[in-house]
Motif scaffolding. Sequence first.
Motif: not given
Length: 907
Positions: A215-229
Amino acid sequence: MESLAETSALIERSALVKDLVRCLRDDTRSGALIVGGAGAGKTAVLKAAIRELEPHRHLIRLTATSALASVPFGALAPYLSRLPDRELDSYAAVVEAMARSLKSEADRPLFVVDDAHCLDHGTVRQLAQAAATGAAGILVACRPGPMIPEEFLALWDDGIISKFDLYPLSRIGTHQLCEQVLRADVSPWVSALFYKAADGNPLMLMSLIQHARASGALGLRHGVWFLLANPDMAQVPAADVVDRQLRSMTPEEKTAATIVAMAGPLSLSQILRISGPKAVDALDTAGIIAVSTGHDRLVRAASPILGEIIRQRVPAGRSSALRSSVLSLPSARAAAPGAALNRLRWSMDCGVEIPPIQLLQAAVAANTDLDPATASRVAGAIRDARFLPEARIQLAYSHFIAGHTEAAVACLESAQPVPSGRPSYLAALLAARLGSATPARQQHPDAGTHRPAFELPIEPGLLESRARDSLSADFATCTDLSGRAPAGQPPDVTAAGGLATELLSHSWDGKFMAVGTVLRELIAAAGAYPEIRVPAVSLLAELLTAQGQLRAGLRLDGEAWGGARTASLELPLVYEDLVVRHCLNLIWAGDWDRLGNVLDDYAAREPGRLLYSGGMLHLMRGYSRLRQGRMRESLAELRLSVEELTIADPLGLLPFARAVAAYAAAAVGRHHEASQHVLAYRLSVYREPKTLHLLAEAYCRAAEPGEGPGGSGAGALARLADEALHESLRGVETDIRRLALRGGDTSGAEALALSSGAVDGPEARLVESYARAVSASDASDLIGISDDALNAGHGLLALEAAQQAERILADDPERWRLTAVQRRVHHRLVEAGMLSQLEVVRSDHGAPLTARETEVLELVSGGATNAEIATALCVSLRTVEGHLSRIFAKLGVGRRADLLDLGPLPS
């Protein structure tokens, strides 16, 4: 959906599998019983055990399903294939056939059954008898409580089989599962939020992870998964498991589960007025609800994700009918946290008209809990014109927390005119935050500068004349969240809260002395009003520690932190402000243990806030690591902080995080990364922490490549330190002068000794001694200071002192002393997690001579001795030796005679 659990690694289950296999290989036992709730990983454990046993045991797999449960001996049908159909209804015939089959087996078989709670009674009796007589072994998995067949429990009670219970994953296990499923590093706040949402259930966790990624609530940024929403928990794929459980419930159980999900937490006595004890026990055992221990005995959904799934499955008509039955219940003595908001959401779902004051209270609570989605929904439902300004203020807060700055500005502008009192104070706080978050709006379209609404000038003594009385009148008239005065009492429009706002949320650059004076007056005027007093005390504590008054600052910080944890501060983001200042004060004090406890406690108690405040925690932890000299650990935390704050930064901490990250990256040799952080810092608008703006600038200057002791960076650091001195920020000044000295500018050692001498605390005493030892080029003192600093927990200072000693001894004829110090430096670097070749202290070689050093060199060239030079310059002999040591280092010579060979200095 059970297959999701089967594909996962046996996280926190490996030891259990080993014990299970050992038990099944024990000839004194006839099998094992695996017990766990839906999604606990029973199938994965079962299959792992089978893989270990299959080469050596004869396994017979039996299938148990809900459909076969009504068929006598349905699960055994494949094993009884030779029995005529007409005899399948005969219990005696089945027993005889079963006995013949078991006797014909060359080895004792092991019956393997998953979902054994779905076995028919006849099959259960046959398997239990085979295990009891030793004719066969059993390996069965089933759900807990009443769903465990009594015959299997009797075997366990008699010691014939063993029982293994599967518990939810721990928070650490949840993090491991997240990284395994996502195949990359995962922000710890992702696993913290998911752990709370799923209560450690492996199936629900994996389903939530997959749904959040899709759903896009998780996003991969610079090799690390973060919660975006925040993900929509009701839509996870594993919801069908809950649907099946709901369909299998009795009407009484389903009613109780629904009411707990919609209105919980509720007291056990309230639930027992709707459902009987048997239904409540069944739901508790099945893992649908959880009943707390102790006096209160609160009943809530077993996990937030279960509650949301059940909530979404209730038809509108049934929801309204159940709500009516809940309204008839006697009220609990005190509503459990979250219950009021859940019931309000339920009422809104049913289309019930809710009093606007209740909606407003819910919006304030949601914004304070950093739940902007809920705050926006309830505030947006207010239609009463009398409450619209306050509702729009809360809408503005929800937009600001969510990162929608323009929408927040629009909502705040539409709230005019704002009633006096508490609403005015809330609006002023947000206006100040928006003023620093949207610099483009500060320029008036016609000419000049446009200051944000509600801003008042800082003038010492202003409170003395008017604010003491207006503050009392302004807040005492506020009997509820509307901020309206009782009849007969005109509202005070002077808005003392606006004056407090200028102090709490606006720039202090260039006026720190005035700020300190007014803060003290404001604290005295605030009296018993914690919503103004506590933040003001916290700000004064931050200012005092930055000024070097550590003891006074820590005393006030303790008072503010105690107030933050006991007072009801329903001010969005203010609690997070207090956390930041408390952590900074602990960092200044070097109280690393208490700091770790504060950060861990916040993350454990407030996981729902981490989407918007997680970057703050990483920043405080990373900054503390840097102050300890643990540069690699610091950089790892600061990288997470920068990414988290890029996603959500309602406190305005990102520029400071980038500055600290730039310095940490440069310290471990990642100069390209440091340059990127410096560039991003230069393009940003600094907001918080207010007292550390100059230090952030200094970190960026020190991190920029090519800034040796003679470069422009040294001069810039000296100017920043002088500016901090002008503002009486002696603690900040000391840190900046340390950066300059660390960069090789030893000419500032005396100034560092003076600034650190004006600062409280044991570290400041060590820094003062360190600066004087550098000024005197006393390697022996520096070695002793390095040891003392390390023993006191100041690793970075220990490393600085050791490398300064190494620099001084570089041309010492007694090479063994240099070797010993180099070994000591190497150990310090390893302890700090840095490269063993890292230069925290830069070399003086090639740097220009200072004016005083030039004087000394001229006197040496004229043949003067050290004693004669000391007399001529009116300094001590030790100071002359220090000047000569730095001259040797800068000119690259090792003996006094070499200075004469260099010839005259260029003009």
